[in-house]
Write an enzyme that holds these catalytic residues in place. Sequence first.
Site, PDB file in Angstrom:
ATOM      1  N   LYS A   1     -28.207-105.076  43.584  1.00 46.51           N
ATOM      2  CA  LYS A   1     -27.855-106.506  43.560  1.00 46.51           C
ATOM      3  C   LYS A   1     -26.635-106.727  42.656  1.00 46.51           C
ATOM      4  O   LYS A   1     -25.744-107.526  42.986  1.00 46.51           O
ATOM      5  CB  LYS A   1     -29.045-107.330  43.061  1.00 46.51           C
ATOM      6  CG  LYS A   1     -30.283-107.246  43.950  1.00 46.51           C
ATOM      7  CD  LYS A   1     -30.057-107.882  45.302  1.00 46.51           C
ATOM      8  CE  LYS A   1     -31.322-107.966  46.134  1.00 46.51           C
ATOM      9  NZ  LYS A   1     -31.109-108.582  47.439  1.00 46.51           N
TER      10      LYS A   1
ATOM     11  N   TYR B   1     -32.972-101.076  42.454  1.00 41.12           N
ATOM     12  CA  TYR B   1     -32.966-102.341  43.216  1.00 41.12           C
ATOM     13  C   TYR B   1     -32.037-103.348  42.532  1.00 41.12           C
ATOM     14  O   TYR B   1     -31.167-103.957  43.168  1.00 41.12           O
ATOM     15  CB  TYR B   1     -34.402-102.880  43.294  1.00 41.12           C
ATOM     16  CG  TYR B   1     -34.502-104.293  43.814  1.00 41.12           C
ATOM     17  CD1 TYR B   1     -34.506-104.558  45.180  1.00 41.12           C
ATOM     18  CD2 TYR B   1     -34.596-105.369  42.930  1.00 41.12           C
ATOM     19  CE1 TYR B   1     -34.598-105.859  45.653  1.00 41.12           C
ATOM     20  CE2 TYR B   1     -34.690-106.670  43.388  1.00 41.12           C
ATOM     21  CZ  TYR B   1     -34.697-106.909  44.752  1.00 41.12           C
ATOM     22  OH  TYR B   1     -34.781-108.203  45.213  1.00 41.12           O
TER      23      TYR B   1
HETATM   24  N1  LIG Z   1     -39.336-112.339  47.235  1.00 39.80           N
HETATM   25  C1  LIG Z   1     -38.843-112.448  46.010  1.00 39.80           C
HETATM   26  O1  LIG Z   1     -39.554-112.775  45.051  1.00 39.80           O
HETATM   27  C2  LIG Z   1     -37.393-112.210  45.780  1.00 39.80           C
HETATM   28  C3  LIG Z   1     -36.555-111.762  46.787  1.00 39.80           C
HETATM   29  N2  LIG Z   1     -35.231-111.573  46.529  1.00 39.80           N
HETATM   30  C4  LIG Z   1     -34.340-111.162  47.606  1.00 39.80           C
HETATM   31  O2  LIG Z   1     -34.419-112.134  48.644  1.00 39.80           O
HETATM   32  C5  LIG Z   1     -34.212-111.516  49.914  1.00 39.80           C
HETATM   33  C6  LIG Z   1     -35.326-111.858  50.876  1.00 39.80           C
HETATM   34  O3  LIG Z   1     -36.553-111.458  50.297  1.00 39.80           O
HETATM   35  P1  LIG Z   1     -37.934-111.597  51.085  1.00 39.80           P
HETATM   36  O4  LIG Z   1     -37.823-112.593  52.170  1.00 39.80           O
HETATM   37  O5  LIG Z   1     -38.985-111.759  50.048  1.00 39.80           O
HETATM   38  O6  LIG Z   1     -38.048-110.132  51.713  1.00 39.80           O
HETATM   39  P2  LIG Z   1     -38.740-109.656  53.068  1.00 39.80           P
HETATM   40  O7  LIG Z   1     -39.011-108.212  52.895  1.00 39.80           O
HETATM   41  O8  LIG Z   1     -39.871-110.575  53.438  1.00 39.80           O
HETATM   42  O9  LIG Z   1     -37.586-109.865  54.147  1.00 39.80           O
HETATM   43  C7  LIG Z   1     -36.482-109.007  54.230  1.00 39.80           C
HETATM   44  C8  LIG Z   1     -36.046-108.947  55.689  1.00 39.80           C
HETATM   45  O10 LIG Z   1     -34.854-108.156  55.754  1.00 39.80           O
HETATM   46  C9  LIG Z   1     -34.956-107.305  56.883  1.00 39.80           C
HETATM   47  N3  LIG Z   1     -34.133-106.110  56.659  1.00 39.80           N
HETATM   48  C10 LIG Z   1     -34.318-105.146  55.724  1.00 39.80           C
HETATM   49  N4  LIG Z   1     -33.379-104.195  55.847  1.00 39.80           N
HETATM   50  C11 LIG Z   1     -32.572-104.575  56.861  1.00 39.80           C
HETATM   51  C12 LIG Z   1     -31.415-104.000  57.465  1.00 39.80           C
HETATM   52  N5  LIG Z   1     -30.926-102.809  57.069  1.00 39.80           N
HETATM   53  N6  LIG Z   1     -30.827-104.664  58.488  1.00 39.80           N
HETATM   54  C13 LIG Z   1     -31.331-105.841  58.918  1.00 39.80           C
HETATM   55  N7  LIG Z   1     -32.422-106.419  58.401  1.00 39.80           N
HETATM   56  C14 LIG Z   1     -33.036-105.807  57.379  1.00 39.80           C
HETATM   57  C15 LIG Z   1     -36.436-106.966  56.995  1.00 39.80           C
HETATM   58  O11 LIG Z   1     -36.790-106.534  58.307  1.00 39.80           O
HETATM   59  C16 LIG Z   1     -37.087-108.302  56.603  1.00 39.80           C
HETATM   60  O12 LIG Z   1     -37.329-109.121  57.735  1.00 39.80           O
HETATM   61  C17 LIG Z   1     -34.042-110.033  49.610  1.00 39.80           C
HETATM   62  O13 LIG Z   1     -32.651-109.758  49.511  1.00 39.80           O
HETATM   63  C18 LIG Z   1     -34.697-109.852  48.250  1.00 39.80           C
HETATM   64  O14 LIG Z   1     -34.141-108.757  47.561  1.00 39.80           O
HETATM   65  C19 LIG Z   1     -34.685-111.811  45.298  1.00 39.80           C
HETATM   66  C20 LIG Z   1     -35.466-112.239  44.269  1.00 39.80           C
HETATM   67  C21 LIG Z   1     -36.879-112.481  44.435  1.00 39.80           C
HETATM   68  O1  LIG Z   2     -39.213-108.788  45.773  1.00 39.19           O
HETATM   69  C1  LIG Z   2     -39.669-108.620  44.650  1.00 39.19           C
HETATM   70  O2  LIG Z   2     -40.843-108.402  44.404  1.00 39.19           O
HETATM   71  C2  LIG Z   2     -38.700-108.663  43.479  1.00 39.19           C
HETATM   72  O3  LIG Z   2     -37.575-109.258  43.978  1.00 39.19           O
HETATM   73  C3  LIG Z   2     -36.701-109.747  43.105  1.00 39.19           C
HETATM   74  O4  LIG Z   2     -35.549-109.535  43.213  1.00 39.19           O
HETATM   75  C4  LIG Z   2     -37.232-110.542  42.031  1.00 39.19           C
HETATM   76  O5  LIG Z   2     -36.215-110.997  41.198  1.00 39.19           O
HETATM   77  C5  LIG Z   2     -38.142-109.633  41.357  1.00 39.19           C
HETATM   78  O6  LIG Z   2     -38.494-110.120  40.174  1.00 39.19           O
HETATM   79  C6  LIG Z   2     -39.283-109.373  42.311  1.00 39.19           C
HETATM   80  O7  LIG Z   2     -40.246-108.583  41.762  1.00 39.19           O
END
Ligand SMILES: NC(=O)C1=CN([C@@H]2O[C@H](COP(=O)(O)OP(=O)(O)OC[C@H]3O[C@@H](n4cnc5c(N)ncnc54)[C@H](O)[C@@H]3O)[C@@H](O)[C@H]2O)C=CC1
Ligand SMILES: O=C(O)[C@H]1OC(=O)[C@H](O)[C@@H](O)[C@@H]1O
Length: 282
Positions: free
Chosen positions: A148, A144
């Site tokens: 990134k 993962y």
């Molecule tokens: N939640 C966290 O603590 C952290 C999240 N992130 C990043 O932030 C972003 C958003 O995270 P969240 O909102 O928590 O995740 P989430 O899982 O709630 O939302 C991700 C969305 O992307 C959509 N998606 C996934 N694959 C797709 C594809 N191939 N085409 C179109 N849509 C697609 C999903 O249907 C979902 O609605 C992600 O890139 C995640 O890696 C980074 C650091 C921390």
């Molecule tokens: O979505 C998550 O849980 C992860 O996503 C991220 O990219 C955060 O940086 C990581 O620390 C979380 O654990």
Amino acid sequence: MRIAVTGGLGRIGRAVVAELAGHGHDTVRVDVAPMRGQGPGYRRADLRELWQAVDALDGADAVVHLAATGVPDSHTLHPELAEGATYTANATSTYNVFQAAAVHGIDRVVWASSETVLGPPFRIADPVQLPLDETHPVRPETSYALSKAMGEGLAHHFAHRHGMTPVALRFSVVMDEEEYAALPQYWAEPERGRWNLWSYVDLADVAVSCRLALTAELVGATALMIAAPDTLSDRPTAELLDAFCEKVPVTRALGAFESLQCSAKAVELLGWRPARSWRDAV
Ligand SMILES: NC(=O)C1=CN([C@@H]2O[C@H](COP(=O)(O)OP(=O)(O)OC[C@H]3O[C@@H](n4cnc5c(N)ncnc54)[C@H](O)[C@@H]3O)[C@@H](O)[C@H]2O)C=CC1
Ligand SMILES: O=C(O)[C@H]1OC(=O)[C@H](O)[C@@H](O)[C@@H]1O
């Protein structure tokens, strides 16, 4: 501005769409998940396919790219296969979003990188120095995180080749009030927070960072730490360092509960002022 928000139906995406709408922007949620009552504010697309990314970004002035996945290892007897699926999905989608932006002449792609590019969970190696900031080497330990880090590499290519100004926001663990209420139950086991140095960032502050990054004056590809200024722990930062990071060099004096992930560059370049702490909620 008309802004395409990929992953717009996800947790951060919903907060970003609300933040942008509250500041007078038009948004289009781009997501592979179906949305009831599809309308002008939604386009279904699987961003692993370039043509779908190109169609989805048509008409946008800028992009907030949040779509990503972490495939659970439990889906297969061979965790390496799940790792490969995570890497391929995220690296490909991020490439496709940058390439689609280039096709449409879109300069600004603000996108979700992750604290994990710098090494969390630190199972292979300790941090080189603390607090973590943009001077720390990129050393992903998981697929993962690798996806990134690859996105950050791709961003430099698109900046170089197309003059784009992508902004990678390296979010720490994103939390909200419901999760803050559960924090005290972990205080008896401070070692559980060591994997990401007891860091977090508030969901609403994350949405603000995305909005500010859309219009900040920047040159080339930028990567920024996005973490709350304080730790998640009830213990002073100096105590956590003594107990769990004694071998890691600390480069400067730290405040009593100061985070070990430093977002000073985002404060300087975006004017980001993280306003919400669990300490105000618990
Ligand atoms: N939640 C966290 O603590 C952290 C999240 N992130 C990043 O932030 C972003 C958003 O995270 P969240 O909102 O928590 O995740 P989430 O899982 O709630 O939302 C991700 C969305 O992307 C959509 N998606 C996934 N694959 C797709 C594809 N191939 N085409 C179109 N849509 C697609 C999903 O249907 C979902 O609605 C992600 O890139 C995640 O890696 C980074 C650091 C921390
Ligand atoms: O979505 C998550 O849980 C992860 O996503 C991220 O990219 C955060 O940086 C990581 O620390 C979380 O654990």
